[in-house]
Design a protein around this motif. Structure first.
Motif, mmCIF file in Angstrom:
data_model
loop_
_atom_site.group_PDB
_atom_site.id
_atom_site.type_symbol
_atom_site.label_atom_id
_atom_site.label_comp_id
_atom_site.label_asym_id
_atom_site.label_seq_id
_atom_site.Cartn_x
_atom_site.Cartn_y
_atom_site.Cartn_z
ATOM 1 N N ALA A 605 0.829 -1.201 0.000
ATOM 2 C CA ALA A 605 0.000 0.000 0.000
ATOM 3 C C ALA A 605 0.868 1.258 0.000
ATOM 4 C CB ALA A 605 -0.922 0.000 1.222
ATOM 5 N N GLY A 606 0.573 2.148 -0.943
ATOM 6 C CA GLY A 606 1.253 3.434 -0.995
ATOM 7 C C GLY A 606 2.675 3.404 -1.522
ATOM 8 N N ARG A 607 3.178 2.258 -1.956
ATOM 9 C CA ARG A 607 4.575 2.176 -2.378
ATOM 10 C C ARG A 607 4.782 2.561 -3.839
ATOM 11 N NH1 ARG A 607 8.023 -2.813 -0.240
ATOM 12 N NH2 ARG A 607 9.581 -1.394 -1.130
ATOM 13 N N LEU A 608 3.734 2.488 -4.657
ATOM 14 C CA LEU A 608 3.861 2.786 -6.084
ATOM 15 C C LEU A 608 2.802 3.798 -6.506
ATOM 16 C CD1 LEU A 608 4.311 -0.854 -7.480
ATOM 17 C CD2 LEU A 608 6.099 0.888 -7.293
ATOM 18 N N SER A 609 3.153 4.633 -7.495
ATOM 19 C CA SER A 609 2.192 5.552 -8.098
ATOM 20 C C SER A 609 1.601 4.888 -9.337
ATOM 21 C CB SER A 609 2.872 6.869 -8.494
ATOM 22 O OG SER A 609 3.388 7.536 -7.363
ATOM 23 N N VAL A 610 0.280 4.871 -9.426
ATOM 24 C CA VAL A 610 -0.397 4.220 -10.550
ATOM 25 C C VAL A 610 -0.488 5.194 -11.723
ATOM 26 C CG1 VAL A 610 -2.506 3.099 -11.361
ATOM 27 C CG2 VAL A 610 -1.720 2.754 -9.003
ATOM 28 N N VAL A 611 -0.024 4.763 -12.907
ATOM 29 C CA VAL A 611 -0.163 5.523 -14.151
ATOM 30 C C VAL A 611 -1.054 4.692 -15.074
ATOM 31 C CG1 VAL A 611 1.001 6.506 -16.156
ATOM 32 C CG2 VAL A 611 2.087 6.613 -13.911
ATOM 33 N N GLU A 612 -2.270 5.151 -15.299
ATOM 34 C CA GLU A 612 -3.230 4.415 -16.125
ATOM 35 C C GLU A 612 -3.175 4.974 -17.550
ATOM 36 O OE1 GLU A 612 -8.011 3.368 -16.111
ATOM 37 O OE2 GLU A 612 -6.973 3.872 -14.237
ATOM 38 N N GLU A 613 -2.900 4.128 -18.538
ATOM 39 C CA GLU A 613 -2.685 4.578 -19.920
ATOM 40 C C GLU A 613 -3.421 3.659 -20.888
ATOM 41 O OE1 GLU A 613 -2.154 6.103 -23.215
ATOM 42 O OE2 GLU A 613 -1.289 7.240 -21.535
ATOM 43 N N ARG A 614 -4.307 4.241 -21.706
ATOM 44 C CA ARG A 614 -5.114 3.455 -22.648
ATOM 45 C C ARG A 614 -4.269 2.761 -23.702
ATOM 46 N NH1 ARG A 614 -5.277 5.706 -27.520
ATOM 47 N NH2 ARG A 614 -4.911 7.952 -27.765
ATOM 48 N N ARG A 615 -3.113 3.323 -24.054
ATOM 49 C CA ARG A 615 -2.288 2.744 -25.119
ATOM 50 C C ARG A 615 -1.709 1.382 -24.735
ATOM 51 N NH1 ARG A 615 -2.091 8.053 -25.111
ATOM 52 N NH2 ARG A 615 -2.228 9.200 -27.098
ATOM 53 N N LEU A 616 -1.714 1.059 -23.458
ATOM 54 C CA LEU A 616 -1.194 -0.234 -23.002
ATOM 55 C C LEU A 616 -2.240 -1.341 -23.092
ATOM 56 C CD1 LEU A 616 0.809 0.897 -19.842
ATOM 57 C CD2 LEU A 616 1.655 0.521 -22.163
ATOM 58 N N LEU A 617 -3.467 -0.986 -23.471
ATOM 59 C CA LEU A 617 -4.529 -1.992 -23.578
ATOM 60 C C LEU A 617 -4.442 -2.667 -24.944
ATOM 61 C CD1 LEU A 617 -7.013 -3.131 -22.069
ATOM 62 C CD2 LEU A 617 -8.396 -1.472 -23.330
ATOM 63 N N PRO A 618 -4.137 -3.982 -25.005
ATOM 64 C CA PRO A 618 -4.001 -4.653 -26.301
ATOM 65 C C PRO A 618 -5.361 -4.889 -26.937
ATOM 66 C CG PRO A 618 -3.800 -6.256 -24.541
ATOM 67 C CD PRO A 618 -3.923 -4.904 -23.875
ATOM 68 N N PRO A 619 -5.417 -5.000 -28.270
ATOM 69 C CA PRO A 619 -6.708 -5.275 -28.923
ATOM 70 C C PRO A 619 -7.278 -6.637 -28.546
ATOM 71 C CG PRO A 619 -4.880 -5.391 -30.494
ATOM 72 C CD PRO A 619 -4.318 -4.825 -29.228
ATOM 73 N N THR A 620 -6.394 -7.604 -28.308
ATOM 74 C CA THR A 620 -6.831 -8.937 -27.880
ATOM 75 C C THR A 620 -5.814 -9.486 -26.885
ATOM 76 O OG1 THR A 620 -5.638 -10.019 -29.710
ATOM 77 C CG2 THR A 620 -7.960 -9.426 -30.095
ATOM 78 N N GLY A 621 -6.216 -10.508 -26.164
ATOM 79 C CA GLY A 621 -5.287 -11.196 -25.279
ATOM 80 C C GLY A 621 -5.141 -10.503 -23.932
ATOM 81 N N ALA A 622 -4.161 -10.994 -23.172
ATOM 82 C CA ALA A 622 -3.942 -10.501 -21.822
ATOM 83 C C ALA A 622 -3.378 -9.085 -21.845
ATOM 84 C CB ALA A 622 -2.983 -11.430 -21.082
ATOM 85 N N ALA A 623 -3.769 -8.302 -20.848
ATOM 86 C CA ALA A 623 -3.267 -6.931 -20.721
ATOM 87 C C ALA A 623 -1.981 -6.949 -19.900
ATOM 88 C CB ALA A 623 -4.312 -6.048 -20.054
ATOM 89 N N PRO A 624 -0.894 -6.362 -20.413
ATOM 90 C CA PRO A 624 0.380 -6.367 -19.675
ATOM 91 C C PRO A 624 0.414 -5.257 -18.627
ATOM 92 C CG PRO A 624 0.665 -5.236 -21.750
ATOM 93 C CD PRO A 624 -0.765 -5.714 -21.727
ATOM 94 N N TRP A 625 1.417 -5.286 -17.768
ATOM 95 C CA TRP A 625 1.667 -4.182 -16.842
ATOM 96 C C TRP A 625 3.171 -3.999 -16.701
ATOM 97 C CZ3 TRP A 625 3.858 -5.773 -12.036
ATOM 98 C CH2 TRP A 625 3.716 -7.132 -11.729
ATOM 99 N N PHE A 626 3.579 -2.790 -16.340
ATOM 100 C CA PHE A 626 4.989 -2.423 -16.323
ATOM 101 C C PHE A 626 5.316 -1.687 -15.030
ATOM 102 C CE2 PHE A 626 3.456 -2.520 -20.637
ATOM 103 C CZ PHE A 626 4.454 -3.133 -21.364
ATOM 104 N N LEU A 627 6.593 -1.731 -14.673
ATOM 105 C CA LEU A 627 7.112 -0.943 -13.558
ATOM 106 C C LEU A 627 8.230 -0.043 -14.079
ATOM 107 C CD1 LEU A 627 7.368 -3.650 -10.734
ATOM 108 C CD2 LEU A 627 5.575 -1.937 -11.031
#
Length: 685
Positions: A605-627
């Motif tokens: 809790a509170g250790r990371l800042s969330v950056v939500e970006e539509r360009r990271l949403l793939p057209p199909t398949g699993a959605a990735p995440w990055f640090l």
């Protein structure tokens, strides 16, 4: 230029392996799959002769359809495309690049047992030759007297790369095995008819002539003769009949008619351009008589205008115009405020701007002319509009108040929209400025060497730094928008400001597209390894965002070492997620709660800042995440502008092609991954 269609098979060209790029452990190798060099080829078109021509591939991103190859195109054994056993590997997705007129790609070789012997020969350097198979969708063909035709592929598509024993003969085409015929694909053929006509006839066709019908007949005869010569060099092809074949005669007549039409259009267009800017007489006749193309004529007209008027009607305006305290500046600021309030009611009216509230554009234009000493009595609406916009067609050519007001309004609207469009990458990527467009080298220097104990009386020892580097360069992006006389008369201010705002938003969106493409495309770094790769220690096992997967990510960061192999202290600060399930998981895990048991504690809790970006949403398949680590702690991704031109930059001028004011929006921008150690990827589930 005349345009025809023909059917062509897949064509082959020799390419080469870069032996120094072989990676035995990863089973990868880089190839140079095209250099675009001119090669001699042969074709057969129904005559008994073997007709040779020179083929050139235009090696630019605009001329090449790279999507198929860059998405993982096949790497085959000797162009055999009819069986899975012939597949020796594939192009690493995202590894295709074009640089210095050459095409490069990284090949991932298969580990399948039935291909082991052939793969081993490639890796040990025994097989060094490769060949690329490609389709041509459009040729531009030129022909000069006494020379072979030059076929320039201006729209072509690489289909596959093959390992071969002997590179393909440049004069041959890739052929299928056995008796199975090759599939054919449509190709547009554009012939430069101006070079088919005889030089003397072409010069005469450019001169004004009181008898154009005779010119048309001469051009037709010259084109017919040239076509016959092309069909049967030396007068007649072996075995051909004495007379010109009917089909050739019909084609010659068609070419002649097209040539005459093209020439008439050239003369008419140049005449219109010259008359619009008061350049009739010897200057216009000279352009027509010398056979200058329309594009070249535009440049020479601009140069001629510059010689007569060094300002060329241009009025350079910064993105944020300043008030210099003069009466004109105060007047312009008041009109701009009134017009901006009209386009965006949320903008507050100033006391000065209130004087122009409710006035139409034509009323403001007429007043602006009267202020500058131009009488508008007896002028039609079109004449008022042309005069207010500084057009030569009515005898006025000024950089007065009204064009400046429109330019400032367009600049302000565009820039405001640019600033208002979200760019989430600003939070985690690092900003830089570059002084020019040359490739810039970013050097990564290791930490200072470890301090060692110095005994009494002993000398201090010198330490060394390890280093690596990455290169990237600025590119320019832009568009021009215009405000015409018709828009002024129609009082269509909204259309102008909406387009300006749209361009500002698009510029901001382009920056985000380029930055996030670095994460999604996973390009190759300067060490020859993809940005996210097991060898870089920054690619996690696919998982949702939970306590276990974040723990694995933090552990991977803790294991990172510097360039010289020493351990470094780095940890993530941002988690980059697409909207949807990944964003939900991240916010739940990182939100502080009041648990009733220890098992319910959000340990991160509170250790990371969330950056939500539509360009990271793939057209199909699993959605990735990055640090991403803080860019003040370690290099991650760097984005840069041209020094002094941060963000979208605008220039204005009185229109040349359009009767009105033109606003050019320009963005000088680049982005590149600098160091893999601060970034981490999980493919998600």
């Amino acid at each position: 230029m005349p345009k025809d269609m023909m059917n062509l098979p897949v064509i082959g060209r020799a390419a080469s392996v870069r032996p120094e790029t072989v990676n035995l452990e990863a089973r990868t190798v880089e190839v140079v799959w095209t250099t675009g060099a001119v090669v001699q080829r042969a074709r057969w078109e129904g005559w008994d002769d073997r007709i040779e021509y020179d083929e050139e591939l235009l090696v630019t991103p605009e001329a090449m359809r790279l999507e198929r190859l860059n998405a993982g195109g096949p790497f085959l054994d000797s162009h055999r495309s009819w069986g899975l056993e012939s597949v020796l590997g594939a192009v690493v997705p995202g590894s295709v690049r074009v640089a210095d007129g050459k095409g490069y790609a990284t090949i991932q070789l298969t580990g399948a047992a039935d291909a082991a012997d052939r793969v081993a020969r490639i890796l040990d350097g025994t097989v060094r030759n490769v060949s690329v198979g490609y389709l041509v969708h459009s040729y531009e063909i030129t022909r000069k007297q006494g020379e072979r035709e030059h076929w320039r592929a201006v729209d072509w598509e690489p289909m596959e790369i093959s390992a071969v024993a002997i590179p393909a003969d440049p004069g041959a085409q890739t052929r299928a095995a056995g008796a199975t015929p090759e599939p054919l694909f449509p190709c547009a053929v554009i012939r430069r008819v101006a070079e088919i006509a005889a030089p003397a006839a072409a010069k005469e066709a450019l001169m004004p002539n009181p008898n154009p019908a005779a010119d048309d007949q001469n051009a037709a005869r010259n084109n017919a003769e040239q076509l016959q010569e092309r069909a049967a060099p030396g007068g007649q092809a072996p075995g051909a009949p004495e007379a010109t074949p009917p089909a050739a005669g019909q084609e010659a007549e068609a070419i002649a008619q097209r040539a005459v039409a093209v020439e008439r259009e050239r003369v008419s267009t140049i005449g219109d351009l010259c008359r619009r800017h008061g350049l009739e007489g010897e200057f216009m006749s000279g352009l027509i008589a010398r056979g200058v193309s329309v594009a070249a004529a535009r440049e020479q007209i601009l140069d001629h205008i510059a010689e007569r008027d060094p300002l060329q009607g241009r009025a350079h305006e910064p993105a944020r115009p300043r008030d210099d305290g003069s009466a004109s500046a105060g007047y312009r600021a008041a009109v701009e405020n009134a017009l901006q309030h009209r386009a965006q009611p949320g903008v507050a009216l100033t006391d000065a701007g209130r004087d122009f509230r409710g006035m139409t554009l034509m009323e403001i234009a007429r007043q602006a002319l009267e202020r500058s000493g131009v009488s508008t009595r007896g002028m039609s609406k079109m004449e008022v509009a042309a005069a207010a916009l500084g057009q030569r067609s009515v005898g006025y050519h000024t950089s007065g108040d009204f064009p400046t007001v429109l330019a400032n309004l367009g600049n302000r609207t565009l820039r405001d929209a640019y600033d208002a469009t979200p760019r989430t990458f600003i939070a985690w990527a690092r900003r830089a400025s570059l002084s020019d467009f040359r490739p810039t080298t970013r050097v990564q220097i290791s930490n200072a060497p470890k301090l060692e104990k110095v005994l009494e009386g002993a000398e201090f020892q010198y330490g060394t730094f390890g280093e690596a580097s990455t290169q990237y360069a600025l590119a320019t992006y832009g568009k021009v928008i215009s405000f015409s006389r018709q828009m002024l008369i129609n009082d269509d201010l909204g259309a102008f400001t909406r387009v300006a705002a749209s361009f500002g938003a698009r510029a901001s969106q382009l920056e985000a597209d380029l930055v996030y493409a670095i994460l999604l495309n996973n390009g190759v770094m300067s060490d020859g390894t993809a940005l996210f790769h097991a060898n870089h220690g920054n690619l996690g096992t696919a998982a949702a965002i939970d306590e276990g997967s974040l723990t694995a990510a933090y552990t991977a960061y803790a294991k990172q070492t510097d360039i010289d192999g020493t351990a470094i202290d780095v940890s993530p600060e941002f988690i980059l997620v697409p909207p949807g399930q990944r964003a939900l998981e991240a916010r739940k895990l990182l939100t502080a709660t009041t648990p009733s048991t220890t098992s319910q504690v959000n340990t991160y809790a509170g250790r990371l800042s969330v950056v939500e970006e539509r360009r990271l949403l793939p057209p199909t398949g699993a959605a990735p995440w990055f640090l991403a680590a803080s860019n003040s702690m370690l290099d991650t991704v760097e984005y840069a502008y041209l020094d002094g031109n941060e963000g979208v930059f605008t220039e204005t001028r009185n229109g040349f092609e359009v009767d009105g004011v033109e606003v050019k929006a320009r963005l000088d921008f680049a982005a590149s991954a600098i160091d893999h150690r601060g970034l981490y990827k999980n493919a998600g589930v």
